[in-house]
Design an enzyme around this catalytic site. Structure first.
Site, PDB file in Angstrom:
ATOM      1  CD  GLU A  87      36.628   0.907  -3.433  1.00  0.00           C
ATOM      2  OE1 GLU A  87      35.680   1.345  -4.117  1.00  0.00           O
ATOM      3  OE2 GLU A  87      37.538   1.624  -3.011  1.00  0.00           O
TER       4      GLU A  87
ATOM      5  CB  CYS B 214      39.563   7.832  -5.810  1.00  0.00           C
ATOM      6  SG  CYS B 214      40.456   9.238  -5.249  1.00  0.00           S
TER       7      CYS B 214
ATOM      8  CD  GLU C  45      43.914  11.001  -2.085  1.00  0.00           C
ATOM      9  OE1 GLU C  45      43.347   9.889  -1.997  1.00  0.00           O
ATOM     10  OE2 GLU C  45      43.908  11.663  -3.134  1.00  0.00           O
TER      11      GLU C  45
ATOM     12  CD  GLU D  50      40.614  -4.736   2.341  1.00  0.00           C
ATOM     13  OE1 GLU D  50      40.282  -5.942   2.431  1.00  0.00           O
ATOM     14  OE2 GLU D  50      41.221  -4.267   1.364  1.00  0.00           O
TER      15      GLU D  50
ATOM     16  CB  SER E 249      46.435   8.371  -0.518  1.00  0.00           C
ATOM     17  OG  SER E 249      45.508   8.722   0.480  1.00  0.00           O
TER      18      SER E 249
ATOM     19  CD  GLU F 113      47.850   9.406   3.159  1.00  0.00           C
ATOM     20  OE1 GLU F 113      46.672   9.409   2.744  1.00  0.00           O
ATOM     21  OE2 GLU F 113      48.612   8.437   3.018  1.00  0.00           O
TER      22      GLU F 113
ATOM     23  CE  LYS G  95      34.615   3.647  -6.797  1.00  0.00           C
ATOM     24  NZ  LYS G  95      35.473   4.074  -5.682  1.00  0.00           N
TER      25      LYS G  95
ATOM     26  CB  CYS H  45      35.005   8.214 -12.661  1.00  0.00           C
ATOM     27  SG  CYS H  45      36.208   8.022 -11.348  1.00  0.00           S
TER      28      CYS H  45
END
Lengths: 625, 407, 157
Positions: free
Chosen positions: A397, A335, A308, A402, A355, A311, A394, A552
């Site tokens: 996710e 994230c 990141e 993908e 990102s 990037e 999560k 988190c």
């Protein structure tokens, strides 16, 4: 006081509004009241509940939650105020005159017991067959008030179908007591707006748009509603049985990665006060349970920083040097899967600002089933990757279509802190008694930068430590690497750090003030996005957003209960542990160097890392079909 | 037949139904000025006619004293209490009283805007009411500088409800006006300080407002000549059920139930429900009680049951009403009413013990004390009073010869 | 729903939001207007309202579900609401109810096949002295007997 016409009024009514007298000092700013014959002085406008708490008088509550606005609907906190015909809810009643309060008269006790009885009469199921057994506010109250039977009957058949449609959140309205904490969480605290009270009278229930399954509406899976539910009406989708099966299967190689936040909170599940980390103990417990390898998600947090951060520098270069207007700044972190789904639904036209780096969980899954499988000569088809996360989202996710860069499902199961604690207990282990042990090779112990990902501002702090040093060749100019502007629980934090005396390869950044924003909770994310829409973020470079309040460590998979005080203690535990670590910058993690030298050989944001460690997003929009 | 709706007024009374020429009250109000209006009102002893009986003068004074850039007058025309229809008569036959009352209220507390919250069931009145308001505008009884009094601006809008009894509760009504579910608010703060859109708001019942022009024009002294010590003036009673002449009656406060029964030609009367479904049910032995705030209080609903009626069935009808009409937010009301209804069903089936019945009555008391608003606080009234006052019939008779309420 | 219908509905809702205002306090008025015109508030309409008023669709649904006179399900062209509260009940509502059900061949809560009439119960209409009473759309009919009620229903289009 009036409601401003521009501000959206929370649906759960106005919070308490107290008309202040013209001159409070005339009465000294305090009011002397009498609670159960005892005279006490309290600040003007304090609620009776707080006044009692200050004076060591416990008043039971249910719909009240320190994170949420006042509802006054469960009525369990009623007290007698002399001169008033009816009982008053202490959570909503502001002290503005010298009243006399009685908190446990016969009338009050009877009313509270009746209310518990009424709630129990419609509360389907029995305590012993409930996962919230011994951590249920209704159950505790029933015990406190000596309820020993169902005076008004007990519902024997479930009234609602359990909604298991979501990968993350399961809703069982048969356990719901209509405190509406989830509604206030969803609409007021998170501003996602999936849950509301539906119908009226005896048919009232908490529901979604047209009572559709949760998977079909715009739930972002943050799970904050779960954390605030007093009963078992909301829970995360628990994969622990499948994980046990995998562990029991000798052909399967089961590895677990553990995120930074669970270790700072899991002690709470074993009766430990919030604010203590159990990293080493947890590693041992996981091995005893039967996980073949225990890895530290912080390793991929470090990897995330490398990707990141690179990037970001590339985007900066394109904007600053190449004047490429197609490149979007500020770059938003990616994230937090709750945040990702939030932006996909609510701001789909801004996905280019995200990102492309995957979250640490997903990076790890891809790395385990490729690099690790190769290094340890295990067929990736036989590897089961489990992720211990503080997070409900999560779970969604890891099920995104993908997320199969390795050729397999990169992460097989997302497991919450609460579910992990259950597995540990089931294995007959009392976590605090465990000896400590380290994480497994080849990823070993990660840097402190990865660890602080658990707190809001942590990703930003970790990224700055690395980016600043890469660009200037010097350590960030903060004592003991504590980048204070990134820390703390303010909703939206803004600051900048000046890049000067840059190393040669980065001299295009000479003199740039790297501006950043840190926000947590999607209500704040919404504010940031509105700033972006209004063009107010033109000179901002990097934005960290976490879907959950506190980051988190306040995730939807963390131990229940939650409050700002608890979240602060967890943050403190994380920061304290971090300062004791030998390596505190992602780029100094030797295992990171190793993976770039031996596997991702074309470097950060190179071709292979693009394939394995980066992703794309879906324009979901808000329309519910 | 589609009703003509002009047939319900049964008796011209001494106060509300006395002569009144539109605008007289407003003119007098301008003459008196705010403080004198409040004094006159205080002297009259007028209390809210919706049922709760709060002093109107006090309500007005509190909001008049409140410091705010905007204030509102809301006319509560969400008349939903079973057995109440007096507001219908007032709005159709005496709109000038109601609207003049609102204008005077606006003048007194300094509000520029009045809102009539008309229950959805009364939508058919909308054309005539709006026509009337337009006429008032033409006559400068609404709008800017009313009756050429500089700065006396006031307008009235009508907003419709959509079928929710609880919106008659003043804070639920305000929530509904604001576009939310009609869920009552926590009090304090009270609407007089923090009402519609957060501004000071006076919510008055239709009948309360209709009394205002009389009081202002004819004086508080005149008004309080009628009634009792604690209940001044007269009251509109909506009389229905088993009687020869159902309809709206204006009677003095303090009228005995037995007197009323005679006036409305009720025969073989067994029970009288005073105050609608949320009121109490009185047996013959209590017919000598007076209708007044201090005795048998009521917002005006009088439902008469003769000897043929089954009291348990009646109670069931009431409890079904509350189970449906509770807003559902607070525990005592949402679940409590369901439990009381369950109790009624169990009694009907003969499946009860007296300790269970007593438990339910105790629960009723908790609902009265701990519910968030007047709905839950009053819904157990009929449960408790019917079971107490008609014990014989419900628990001891074999009910032969008692007609079903539905026959 | 056809695209054309959707566009028309969107246009209509936009017009209403403009007329009543996009503040929250206009919500109920807009819902009432749509209910009146379309006899229900479709899921698409709810989301359009939410979008234009900047609130969540579930809030719109929540409000609709609270009020008896608003509905998310399509209803017949005429909504008949029979009062079931005490005074009308005592005055003979049951007989009217039976006759109406028999005549239309549907139960309360249902709509005739030709979409002509939806039957519903309602609580007190404020016609206690003139019961049994019913509301057809916004018009009120009182002093009903079974035959009268049926005749009235047979006449409406």
């Amino acid at each position: 006081m009036s409601k401003s016409e521009n501000i959206r009024i929370p649906v759960s009514q106005q919070a308490l509004i107290v008309e202040k007298p013209i001159d409070i000092t005339a009465i000294g700013g305090t009011v002397t009241i009498q609670i159960n014959e005892k005279k006490v002085s309290v600040p003007f406008g304090t609620t009776i509940l707080d006044a009692c708490k200050e004076n060591q008088i416990h008043i039971p509550t249910l719909c009240h939650h320190p994170d949420l606005c006042i509802a006054g609907v469960c009525r369990i906190c009623v007290v007698e105020v002399e001169g008033l015909r009816t009982l008053q809810t202490s959570c909503s009643f502001p002290v503005t005159s010298p009243i006399k309060i009685h908190t446990s008269t016969e009338k009050v006790r009877k009313a509270r017991r009746h209310i518990i009885d009424l709630l129990l009469s419609e509360h389907y199921g029995e305590c012993y067959s409930c996962f919230r057994n011994e951590n249920c506010e209704l159950q505790s109250l029933a015990k406190e008030y000596g309820v020993d039977g169902y005076s008004f009957g007990h519902i024997l058949e479930p009234k609602y179908k359990v909604d298991k449609s979501s990968a993350a959140v399961i809703r069982d309205m048969n356990k719901c007591i209509l405190c509406k904490r989830c509604v206030r969480t969803c609409i007021d605290l998170q501003e996602v707006g999936v849950l509301e009270a539906i119908k009226r009278g005896h048919d009232t229930h908490v529901g979604t748009f047209l009572d559709k399954p949760l998977a079909d509406v715009i739930c972002i899976n943050c799970g904050q509603c779960i954390n605030r539910c007093p009963t078992a009406a909301l829970r995360a989708n628990d994969p622990s049985d499948e994980i046990w099966n995998a562990i029991d299967d000798p052909k399967k190689h089961v590895v677990i990665q553990t995120a930074p936040s669970p270790r700072a909170a899991i002690g709470e599940e074993f009766g430990i006060e919030p604010g203590h980390s159990f990293t080493g103990e947890l590693n041992t417990a996981l091995r005893r349970i039967g996980f073949d390898k225990v890895f530290d998600t912080n390793f991929t947090a470090d990897l995330t920083i490398m990707e990141e951060g690179t990037e970001l520098i590339r985007r900066l270069k394109k904007v600053v040097v190449e004047k490429d207007s197609s490149v979007k700044l500020p770059q938003f972190t990616s994230c937090s899967p709750g945040w990702i789904k939030f932006i996909e639904h609510f701001y789909p036209e801004y996905l280019d600002y995200l990102s492309s780096a995957k979250s640490p969980q997903q990076m790890f899954g891809a790395v385990i089933k490729t690099f690790y499988a190769k290094e340890s000569k295990i067929d990736p088809a036989d590897i089961i990757t489990v992720a211990l996360m503080p997070c409900a989202a999560k779970k969604f996710e890891c099920n995104r279509p993908e997320m199969n860069a390795s050729g397999f499902k990169d992460v097989d199961y997302g497991l919450t802190t609460r579910e992990m604690a259950k597995m540990i207990r089931e294995a007959g282990i009392h976590l605090p008694e465990m000896p400590k042990s380290n994480f497994d090779e080849p990823f070993g112990n990660a840097s402190g930068a990865g660890l602080i990902f658990g707190a809001t501002g942590g990703v930003m702090e970790a990224a700055l430590r690395t980016v600043y040093e890469l660009v200037t060749g010097r350590e960030v100019p903060f004592e003991n690497l504590r980048i204070e502007p990134c820390r703390g629980f303010e909703g939206i934090k803004q600051a900048y750090i000046k890049l000067d005396n840059c190393v040669e390869s980065y001299n295009f950044l000479e003199g740039v003030e790297l501006k950043f924003i840190v926000a947590h909770g999607t209500a704040n994310a919404k504010k940031v996005m509105e700033m972006l829409q209004r063009g107010e973020l033109r000179d901002v470079h990097f934005v960290e957003i976490m879907a959950c309040p506190g980051g988190c460590l306040g995730g939807g998979g963390q131990p229940i209960p939650t409050s700002e005080e608890i979240r602060r203690k967890r943050a403190q535990a994380i920061y304290e542990e971090e300062e004791g670590l030998p390596v505190r910058k992602s780029h100094e993690n030797v295992h990171i160097k190793y993976i770039y030298e031996n596997f991702l050989t074309d470097g950060p944001c190179g071709e292979l890392s693009h394939k394995l460690l980066h992703t794309h997003y879906t324009k979901r929009g808000k329309y519910i079909s | 037949m589609e009703t003509t709706l002009k047939t319900s007024k049964k008796r011209t009374g001494p106060v509300l139904f006395s002569n009144y020429q539109q605008a007289d009250g407003i003119k007098k109000a301008i003459e008196l000025g705010r403080e004198n209006i409040l004094l006159e009102l205080k002297n009259s002893g007028l209390k809210g006619r919706g049922g709760a009986g709060f002093s109107t003068a006090t309500k007005w004074m509190l909001s008049a004293a409140a410091n705010a850039e905007k204030k509102f007058i809301v006319c509560n025309a969400d008349e939903g209490e079973p057995g109440t229809f007096k507001d219908r008569v007032l709005l159709l036959e005496y709109p000038e009283l109601v609207f003049d009352g609102m204008v005077i209220a606006g003048f007194t507390i300094g509000a520029k805007k009045g809102i009539v919250y008309l229950r959805g069931e009364y939508e058919y009145m909308l054309p005539s009411l709006e026509g009337f308001l337009n006429k008032m505008k033409e006559e400068n009884l609404l709008g800017k500088n009313i009756l050429e009094k500089e700065g006396f601006d006031f307008d009235i809008n009508i907003r419709l409800g959509s079928g929710a009894y609880v919106c008659g509760e003043e804070t639920a009504l305000i929530e509904s006006l604001e576009g939310y579910r009609g869920e009552p608010r926590n009090r304090p703060p009270f609407p007089v300080n923090t009402g519609y859109l957060g501004y000071p708001t006076v919510v008055n019942n239709v009948e309360t407002l209709a009394s205002i022009p009389h009081i202002i024009y004819k004086g508080g002294e005149w008004f309080k000549k009628n009634g009792t010590d604690k209940s001044k003036g007269s009251k509109l009673f909506s009389v229905s059920g088993d009687c020869g002449k159902p309809g709206v009656y204006e009677l003095q406060w303090g009228t005995k139930i037995s007197e009323l029964l005679e006036i409305v030609e009720a025969k073989n009367c067994k029970a009288v429900q005073v105050g609608g479904a949320s009121g109490v049910c009185l047996p013959k032995s209590q017919f000598n009680r007076s209708l007044a705030y201090e005795d048998a209080a009521t917002g005006g609903s009088i439902i008469i049951f003769d000897e043929s009626r089954n009291m348990l069935k009646i109670l069931k009808n009431f409890m079904e009403f509350f189970v449906e009409e509770s807003c559902g937010q607070c525990t005592p009301c949402r679940v409590g009413n369901t439990k009381l209804l369950e109790g009624v069903d169990n009694i009907g089936k003969g499946e009860y013990t007296f300790s269970y019945i007593n438990n339910l009555k105790e629960l009723g008391k908790t609902m009265q004390a701990a519910s968030k608003c007047g709905l839950g606080q009053s819904s157990p009234n009929s449960f408790i009073s019917i079971l107490d006052n008609f014990k014989e019939e419900i628990f001891y008779s074999n009910r032969k010869g008692i007609k079903n309420v539905k026959e | 729903m056809l695209v054309v219908e959707k566009n028309n509905l969107s246009y209509e809702i936009e017009r209403m939001v403009k007329e009543y205002g996009s503040d929250r306090q206009s919500l109920l008025q807009i819902l009432q207007a749509i209910q009146k015109k379309y006899k229900h508030i479709s899921d698409f309409a709810q989301q359009e309202i939410a979008r234009l008023m900047n609130i969540h669709p579930v809030e719109v649904y929540s409000v609709i579900s609270f009020y008896s006179f608003l509905s998310t399900e399509p209803k017949g062209r005429n909504i008949v609401r029979l009062c079931k509260t005490i005074a009308c009940d005592m005055a003979g509502k049951d007989a009217v109810e039976t006759a109406v059900k028999r005549e239309l061949g549907i139960s309360f809560g249902e709509t005739t096949n030709d979409q002509r009439i939806s039957l519903e119960y309602t609580n007190c209409l404020g016609m206690c002295d003139e019961g049994p009473a019913m509301l057809i759309n916004e018009k009120v009919y009182t002093h009903l007997d079974p035959e009268m009620a049926v005749n009235i229903l047979n006449e409406i289009k």
